[in-house]
Design a protein around this motif. Structure first.
Motif, PDB file in Angstrom:
ATOM      1  N   ARG A  18      -0.783  15.445  21.059  1.00 51.72           N
ATOM      2  CA  ARG A  18      -0.526  16.825  21.464  1.00 51.72           C
ATOM      3  C   ARG A  18       0.408  16.836  22.669  1.00 51.72           C
ATOM      4  NH1 ARG A  18      -6.801  17.800  23.482  1.00 51.72           N
ATOM      5  NH2 ARG A  18      -7.000  15.799  24.535  1.00 51.72           N
ATOM      6  N   GLU A  19       0.924  18.003  22.970  1.00 55.26           N
ATOM      7  CA  GLU A  19       1.815  18.139  24.126  1.00 55.26           C
ATOM      8  C   GLU A  19       1.055  17.962  25.422  1.00 55.26           C
ATOM      9  OE1 GLU A  19       4.754  21.513  26.127  1.00 55.26           O
ATOM     10  OE2 GLU A  19       4.022  21.752  24.080  1.00 55.26           O
ATOM     11  N   SER A  20      -0.156  18.560  25.494  1.00 50.44           N
ATOM     12  CA  SER A  20      -1.004  18.419  26.667  1.00 50.44           C
ATOM     13  C   SER A  20      -2.417  18.820  26.287  1.00 50.44           C
ATOM     14  CB  SER A  20      -0.513  19.291  27.833  1.00 50.44           C
ATOM     15  OG  SER A  20      -0.921  20.640  27.659  1.00 50.44           O
ATOM     16  N   VAL A  21      -3.362  18.592  27.183  1.00 43.25           N
ATOM     17  CA  VAL A  21      -4.748  18.992  26.906  1.00 43.25           C
ATOM     18  C   VAL A  21      -4.892  20.503  26.868  1.00 43.25           C
ATOM     19  CG1 VAL A  21      -5.696  16.876  27.882  1.00 43.25           C
ATOM     20  CG2 VAL A  21      -5.396  18.880  29.357  1.00 43.25           C
ATOM     21  N   PHE A  22      -3.893  21.224  27.374  1.00 42.93           N
ATOM     22  CA  PHE A  22      -3.940  22.688  27.392  1.00 42.93           C
ATOM     23  C   PHE A  22      -3.274  23.313  26.170  1.00 42.93           C
ATOM     24  CE2 PHE A  22      -3.787  21.189  31.840  1.00 42.93           C
ATOM     25  CZ  PHE A  22      -5.043  21.609  32.237  1.00 42.93           C
ATOM     26  N   SER A  23      -2.714  22.475  25.274  1.00 43.03           N
ATOM     27  CA  SER A  23      -1.920  23.010  24.166  1.00 43.03           C
ATOM     28  C   SER A  23      -2.601  22.920  22.818  1.00 43.03           C
ATOM     29  CB  SER A  23      -0.568  22.282  24.093  1.00 43.03           C
ATOM     30  OG  SER A  23      -0.752  20.919  23.725  1.00 43.03           O
ATOM     31  N   GLY A  24      -3.585  22.066  22.638  1.00 48.52           N
ATOM     32  CA  GLY A  24      -4.209  21.952  21.331  1.00 48.52           C
ATOM     33  C   GLY A  24      -5.245  20.855  21.260  1.00 48.52           C
ATOM     34  N   VAL A  25      -6.030  20.891  20.195  1.00 47.89           N
ATOM     35  CA  VAL A  25      -6.970  19.814  19.894  1.00 47.89           C
ATOM     36  C   VAL A  25      -6.178  18.606  19.412  1.00 47.89           C
ATOM     37  CG1 VAL A  25      -8.884  19.134  18.377  1.00 47.89           C
ATOM     38  CG2 VAL A  25      -8.783  21.453  19.288  1.00 47.89           C
ATOM     39  N   SER A  26      -6.658  17.418  19.743  1.00 49.30           N
ATOM     40  CA  SER A  26      -5.981  16.196  19.299  1.00 49.30           C
ATOM     41  C   SER A  26      -6.807  15.468  18.250  1.00 49.30           C
ATOM     42  CB  SER A  26      -5.751  15.251  20.490  1.00 49.30           C
ATOM     43  OG  SER A  26      -5.062  14.085  20.057  1.00 49.30           O
ATOM     44  N   ASP A  27      -6.107  14.720  17.391  1.00 48.79           N
ATOM     45  CA  ASP A  27      -6.783  13.724  16.577  1.00 48.79           C
ATOM     46  C   ASP A  27      -7.109  12.527  17.464  1.00 48.79           C
ATOM     47  OD1 ASP A  27      -4.117  12.994  16.891  1.00 48.79           O
ATOM     48  OD2 ASP A  27      -3.761  12.598  14.771  1.00 48.79           O
ATOM     49  N   PHE A  28      -7.872  11.564  16.953  1.00 49.22           N
ATOM     50  CA  PHE A  28      -8.300  10.436  17.772  1.00 49.22           C
ATOM     51  C   PHE A  28      -8.675   9.272  16.869  1.00 49.22           C
ATOM     52  CE2 PHE A  28     -11.958  13.075  16.837  1.00 49.22           C
ATOM     53  CZ  PHE A  28     -12.975  12.186  16.514  1.00 49.22           C
ATOM     54  N   ALA A  29      -8.900   8.111  17.474  1.00 47.19           N
ATOM     55  CA  ALA A  29      -9.290   6.916  16.729  1.00 47.19           C
ATOM     56  C   ALA A  29     -10.522   6.296  17.375  1.00 47.19           C
ATOM     57  CB  ALA A  29      -8.159   5.903  16.676  1.00 47.19           C
ATOM     58  N   TYR A  30     -11.477   5.895  16.557  1.00 47.80           N
ATOM     59  CA  TYR A  30     -12.656   5.144  17.005  1.00 47.80           C
ATOM     60  C   TYR A  30     -12.430   3.670  16.692  1.00 47.80           C
ATOM     61  CZ  TYR A  30     -17.410   3.244  17.010  1.00 47.80           C
ATOM     62  OH  TYR A  30     -18.525   2.479  17.254  1.00 47.80           O
ATOM     63  N   VAL A  31     -12.667   2.806  17.697  1.00 49.16           N
ATOM     64  CA  VAL A  31     -12.541   1.362  17.486  1.00 49.16           C
ATOM     65  C   VAL A  31     -13.844   0.689  17.912  1.00 49.16           C
ATOM     66  CG1 VAL A  31     -10.028   1.328  17.664  1.00 49.16           C
ATOM     67  CG2 VAL A  31     -11.394   1.068  19.727  1.00 49.16           C
ATOM     68  N   PRO A  32     -14.281  -0.332  17.178  1.00 48.29           N
ATOM     69  CA  PRO A  32     -15.609  -0.904  17.414  1.00 48.29           C
ATOM     70  C   PRO A  32     -15.614  -1.956  18.511  1.00 48.29           C
ATOM     71  CG  PRO A  32     -14.606  -1.970  15.538  1.00 48.29           C
ATOM     72  CD  PRO A  32     -13.638  -0.900  15.984  1.00 48.29           C
ATOM     73  N   ARG A  33     -16.800  -2.363  18.890  1.00 50.85           N
ATOM     74  CA  ARG A  33     -16.986  -3.478  19.805  1.00 50.85           C
ATOM     75  C   ARG A  33     -16.499  -4.764  19.126  1.00 50.85           C
ATOM     76  NH1 ARG A  33     -22.792  -5.390  21.336  1.00 50.85           N
ATOM     77  NH2 ARG A  33     -21.615  -7.329  21.512  1.00 50.85           N
ATOM     78  N   ASP A  34     -16.242  -5.790  19.952  1.00 45.82           N
ATOM     79  CA  ASP A  34     -15.848  -7.114  19.460  1.00 45.82           C
ATOM     80  C   ASP A  34     -14.587  -7.048  18.608  1.00 45.82           C
ATOM     81  OD1 ASP A  34     -18.187  -8.246  20.663  1.00 45.82           O
ATOM     82  OD2 ASP A  34     -19.346  -7.564  18.930  1.00 45.82           O
ATOM     83  N   ALA A  35     -13.578  -6.337  19.100  1.00 48.82           N
ATOM     84  CA  ALA A  35     -12.330  -6.173  18.351  1.00 48.82           C
ATOM     85  C   ALA A  35     -11.141  -6.266  19.301  1.00 48.82           C
ATOM     86  CB  ALA A  35     -12.316  -4.832  17.620  1.00 48.82           C
TER      87      ALA A  35
END
Length: 294
Positions: free
Chosen positions: A81-98
């Motif tokens: 996104r442009e900023s935290v004030f401009s929209g919801v963002s997608d995201f990624a989850y990454v596990p332990r031991d990686a």
């Protein structure tokens, strides 16, 4: 400012925990607790950063810009996104031991919210349209909550994380509440980090008051890039100054068998909830929905 000499332990001003590519780097050792972590990574255009997740699970959340995340044989393209004030963002989850690689062609800033955990869950992508956007409170207690990794919206082992946006002049994290005792069905123990950004380089205020003798006691004037640690205590309100939207990212984790967010309101302030049904939600909300993109 702080109400006690210990306040500087808990109010971490912008840059005070910087380390290498991280403008903010809070791990359990720095915080003095067991599980919760938060880093803010800045990448220049074309920048690449690699790190090991160790004993923690992590979510890579764009604050500004987009990136590519490689982990556990998976590749996730985050539009960001442009900023935290401009929209919801997608995201990624990454596990332990990686091992994780984050690369950004245009550059940007990325929050890495982490929690020490026991289970190794699969790496996953969190689409922006699936982030529940909640309007909480009413009147001058109205705020917007982006529940991207709330306990009941996205599967993690220990990590709980949400974003809150408070219109200028409003109070959020109100009534003051706590989660520092294990009371089955009523309250869960959670260590919490508040990370702040303020629109147009403004300021806000955040209060943590003791829930026990010798407990955490902080009154902080917060600006963009500041963080407040909450190992215990009543926390709130978070106050947005007029004309300046206040953003904070909450990162939580605890030792309980169940991953849950259960809170107790401060008995001297809980009455405020009873007034909400009689007041309209602030008409400035929502700032944006899940359809908002850069």
């Amino acid at each position: 400012m702080t109400t006690t000499d210990d306040g500087s332990r808990y109010h971490l001003k912008a840059g005070s925990t910087a380390s290498g590519p991280y403008t903010l780097d809070i791990d359990p050792e720095r915080a003095g607790w067991d599980r919760s972590s938060l880093r803010v990574l800045e990448l220049a255009p074309g920048g690449v950063h690699t790190f090991g997740t160790g004993e923690s699970e992590w979510i890579v959340l764009p604050l500004t810009g987009g990136c590519t995340v490689h982990s556990s044989g998976e590749i996730f393209e985050l539009l960001g996104r442009e900023s935290v004030f401009s929209g919801v963002s997608d995201f990624a989850y990454v596990p332990r031991d990686a091992r994780v690689q984050i690369a950004s062609g245009a550059g940007g800033r990325f929050a890495l919210a982490g929690a020490k955990c026991e289970r190794r869950l699969p790496a996953r992508y969190g689409p922006a349209p699936e982030v529940p956007v909640e309007l909480r409170g009413s009147g001058n207690c109205s705020r917007q909550v982006n529940n991207f990794a709330a306990a009941d919206t996205f599967a993690c082992d220990r990590l709980i994380a949400v974003e809150v946006l408070t219109p200028g002049g409003n109070w959020s994290s109100y009534p003051p509440h706590k989660h520092d005792e294990h009371r089955p069905g009523a309250e869960s123990v959670l260590e919490e980090i508040y990370y702040f950004e303020v629109e147009h380089d403004g300021l806000g205020y955040h209060r943590v008051s003791p829930s026990r003798d010798g407990g955490t006691d902080v009154l902080a004037e917060v600006r963009g890039g500041d963080a407040v640690l909450i190992p215990d205590g009543w926390h709130g309100p978070s106050i947005a100054s007029p004309g300046r939207t206040l953003y904070y990212l909450n990162v939580m984790a605890g030792p309980g068998e169940q991953r849950e967010w259960l809170i107790t309101d401060h008995p001297g302030h809980s009455w405020i909830r009873d007034t909400w049904p009689t007041q309209p939600v602030d008409p400035r909300l929502p700032f944006y929905g899940t359809e908002a993109r850069p």
